[in-house]
Design a protein around this motif. Structure first.
Motif, PDB file in Angstrom:
ATOM      1  N   GLY A  63       0.830  -4.504   3.714  1.00 27.73           N
ATOM      2  CA  GLY A  63       1.871  -5.139   2.931  1.00 27.73           C
ATOM      3  C   GLY A  63       2.423  -6.379   3.589  1.00 27.73           C
ATOM      4  O   GLY A  63       2.076  -6.726   4.730  1.00 27.73           O
ATOM      5  N   ASP A  64       3.321  -7.074   2.875  1.00 24.19           N
ATOM      6  CA  ASP A  64       3.885  -8.328   3.358  1.00 24.19           C
ATOM      7  C   ASP A  64       4.699  -8.146   4.629  1.00 24.19           C
ATOM      8  O   ASP A  64       4.729  -9.030   5.485  1.00 24.19           O
ATOM      9  N   ALA A  65       5.378  -7.005   4.766  1.00 20.47           N
ATOM     10  CA  ALA A  65       6.227  -6.797   5.937  1.00 20.47           C
ATOM     11  C   ALA A  65       5.410  -6.779   7.223  1.00 20.47           C
ATOM     12  O   ALA A  65       5.810  -7.350   8.229  1.00 20.47           O
ATOM     13  N   VAL A  66       4.251  -6.132   7.183  1.00 20.64           N
ATOM     14  CA  VAL A  66       3.397  -6.076   8.372  1.00 20.64           C
ATOM     15  C   VAL A  66       2.889  -7.466   8.716  1.00 20.64           C
ATOM     16  O   VAL A  66       2.895  -7.881   9.885  1.00 20.64           O
ATOM     17  N   GLY A 222      -2.051   3.786  -1.111  1.00 18.08           N
ATOM     18  CA  GLY A 222      -0.684   3.886  -1.572  1.00 18.08           C
ATOM     19  C   GLY A 222      -0.306   2.788  -2.534  1.00 18.08           C
ATOM     20  O   GLY A 222      -0.682   1.623  -2.349  1.00 18.08           O
ATOM     21  N   LEU A 223       0.463   3.151  -3.572  1.00 17.36           N
ATOM     22  CA  LEU A 223       0.853   2.199  -4.608  1.00 17.36           C
ATOM     23  C   LEU A 223       2.331   1.812  -4.546  1.00 17.36           C
ATOM     24  O   LEU A 223       2.732   0.834  -5.167  1.00 17.36           O
ATOM     25  N   VAL A 224       3.133   2.575  -3.817  1.00 16.13           N
ATOM     26  CA  VAL A 224       4.580   2.395  -3.814  1.00 16.13           C
ATOM     27  C   VAL A 224       5.030   1.776  -2.502  1.00 16.13           C
ATOM     28  O   VAL A 224       4.588   2.188  -1.423  1.00 16.13           O
ATOM     29  N   SER A 225       5.934   0.783  -2.581  1.00 19.56           N
ATOM     30  CA  SER A 225       6.544   0.241  -1.370  1.00 19.56           C
ATOM     31  C   SER A 225       7.461   1.292  -0.759  1.00 19.56           C
ATOM     32  O   SER A 225       8.252   1.929  -1.458  1.00 19.56           O
ATOM     33  N   LEU A 226       7.359   1.492   0.544  1.00 18.46           N
ATOM     34  CA  LEU A 226       8.051   2.594   1.198  1.00 18.46           C
ATOM     35  C   LEU A 226       9.537   2.340   1.404  1.00 18.46           C
ATOM     36  O   LEU A 226      10.302   3.291   1.624  1.00 18.46           O
ATOM     37  N   ASN A 231      13.810  -4.084   0.550  1.00 18.58           N
ATOM     38  CA  ASN A 231      13.963  -5.261   1.400  1.00 18.58           C
ATOM     39  C   ASN A 231      12.622  -5.760   1.930  1.00 18.58           C
ATOM     40  O   ASN A 231      12.507  -6.911   2.345  1.00 18.58           O
ATOM     41  N   PHE A 232      11.625  -4.895   1.935  1.00 17.96           N
ATOM     42  CA  PHE A 232      10.294  -5.306   2.388  1.00 17.96           C
ATOM     43  C   PHE A 232       9.242  -4.540   1.608  1.00 17.96           C
ATOM     44  O   PHE A 232       9.514  -3.495   1.001  1.00 17.96           O
ATOM     45  N   ASP A 233       8.042  -5.066   1.630  1.00 22.10           N
ATOM     46  CA  ASP A 233       6.922  -4.497   0.887  1.00 22.10           C
ATOM     47  C   ASP A 233       5.910  -3.925   1.876  1.00 22.10           C
ATOM     48  O   ASP A 233       5.323  -4.660   2.666  1.00 22.10           O
ATOM     49  N   ILE A 234       5.705  -2.609   1.813  1.00 27.47           N
ATOM     50  CA  ILE A 234       4.769  -1.963   2.735  1.00 27.47           C
ATOM     51  C   ILE A 234       4.273  -0.664   2.101  1.00 27.47           C
ATOM     52  O   ILE A 234       5.051   0.054   1.452  1.00 27.47           O
ATOM     53  N   GLN A 235       2.970  -0.381   2.231  1.00 24.92           N
ATOM     54  CA  GLN A 235       2.373   0.800   1.599  1.00 24.92           C
ATOM     55  C   GLN A 235       1.536   1.595   2.603  1.00 24.92           C
ATOM     56  O   GLN A 235       1.056   1.060   3.603  1.00 24.92           O
ATOM     57  N   ASN A 236       1.361   2.870   2.278  1.00 24.06           N
ATOM     58  CA  ASN A 236       0.528   3.754   3.094  1.00 24.06           C
ATOM     59  C   ASN A 236      -0.955   3.513   2.809  1.00 24.06           C
ATOM     60  O   ASN A 236      -1.355   3.307   1.660  1.00 24.06           O
ATOM     61  N   ARG A 237      -1.751   3.562   3.863  1.00 24.51           N
ATOM     62  CA  ARG A 237      -3.206   3.543   3.774  1.00 24.51           C
ATOM     63  C   ARG A 237      -3.719   4.654   4.705  1.00 24.51           C
ATOM     64  O   ARG A 237      -3.361   4.684   5.879  1.00 24.51           O
ATOM     65  N   VAL A 238      -4.553   5.557   4.180  1.00 25.74           N
ATOM     66  CA  VAL A 238      -4.965   6.727   4.960  1.00 25.74           C
ATOM     67  C   VAL A 238      -6.448   7.018   4.745  1.00 25.74           C
ATOM     68  O   VAL A 238      -6.916   7.075   3.602  1.00 25.74           O
TER      69      VAL A 238
END
Length: 247
Positions: A63-66, A222-226, A231-238
């Motif tokens: 995501g953008d935050a990372v 992952g489809l949802v920002s955590l 405030n930031f956009d980040i998703q799970n990848r597993v």
């Protein structure tokens, strides 16, 4: 009894026995021979199956935050790297056949996710300290997938479907070290900053052996920002790999 009569009676008895034998053989030929049943390793042909599985996760964030965090570290001359975090996965499932080659498989599982970031402190005056920073996010979820399985051959299958995940715990650890020794370490509870529910699309492949054991590997996207506050956009990848047993 003359020899002629005795011979005639023996001949008649022989013909009678031969007739019985011929009739019996004809009867055997009329009965169809049924092939022995074969056991298929495809769970879709063996009725409803329950099972357990356990394995490992290799998790990451996207995501953008990372990306922003990495760019900021680069501007400060910091060497930041993002690493996939290993974790544990275990769960239960039930396989519901829809036909000879298809099945639906709902499940329930405990899954550890997260990410690890590490690098050096971006100040030249502290380079002699070999000062490093390490940050780890450790998230635990209750995964609830509903998978569609398609058997390519007996035993070999592909699967895909949606997955809902309930956040059970969220922890973060920040650690600083110098000269190879830990100088600072602090743990934070970040559960209240994260979304309670996560949704993902999952897919993969597996193989089910005739003895009930099986192997599978897949990917959770992952489809949802955590971030709960957006405030930031980040998703799970597993990435998942596990051993299962169906009974």
């Amino acid at each position: 009894m003359t020899t002629t009569k005795l011979f005639a009676r023996l001949a008649a008895a022989t013909l009678f026995v031969a007739g019985l034998t011929t009739a019996a053989e004809a009867q055997v030929r009329r009965v169809p021979v049924r092939p022995a049943p074969t056991y298929s390793s495809s769970s879709a042909t063996d009725g409803v199956k329950f099972g357990i599985r356990a394995g490992v996760n290799v998790a990451d964030f996207s995501g953008d935050a990372v990306d922003t965090f990495k760019d900021f570290a680069a501007l400060g001359n910091g060497a930041l790297t993002q690493e996939m975090k290993p974790g544990f996965y275990a769960g239960l499932y039930v396989t519901l056949p829809l036909g000879p080659r298809f099945a639906i498989e709902p499940g329930l599982g405990y899954s550890e996710k997260g990410v690890r970031l590490n690098g050096r402190i971006p100040f030249e005056q502290f380079e002699f300290l070999n000062a490093k920073l390490d940050g780890t996010a450790r998230l635990a979820y209750l995964d609830i997938p509903i998978l569609a399985k398609a058997y390519i051959t007996d035993g070999l299958y592909v699967y895909a479907g949606p997955q809902a995940s309930l956040l059970l715990s969220g922890k973060a650890r920040v650690k600083a070290s110098a000269f190879g020794f830990t100088a600072y370490q602090n743990d934070f509870d970040i559960k209240n900053r994260l979304q309670t529910l996560d949704f993902a699309v999952v897919g993969g492949l597996g193989y089910q052996f005739q003895n009930g054991f099986g192997l599978n590997a897949g990917y959770d996207y992952g489809l949802v920002s955590l971030d709960k506050n957006n405030n930031f956009d980040i998703q799970n990848r597993v990435i998942k790999a596990s051993l299962n047993y169906s009974f």
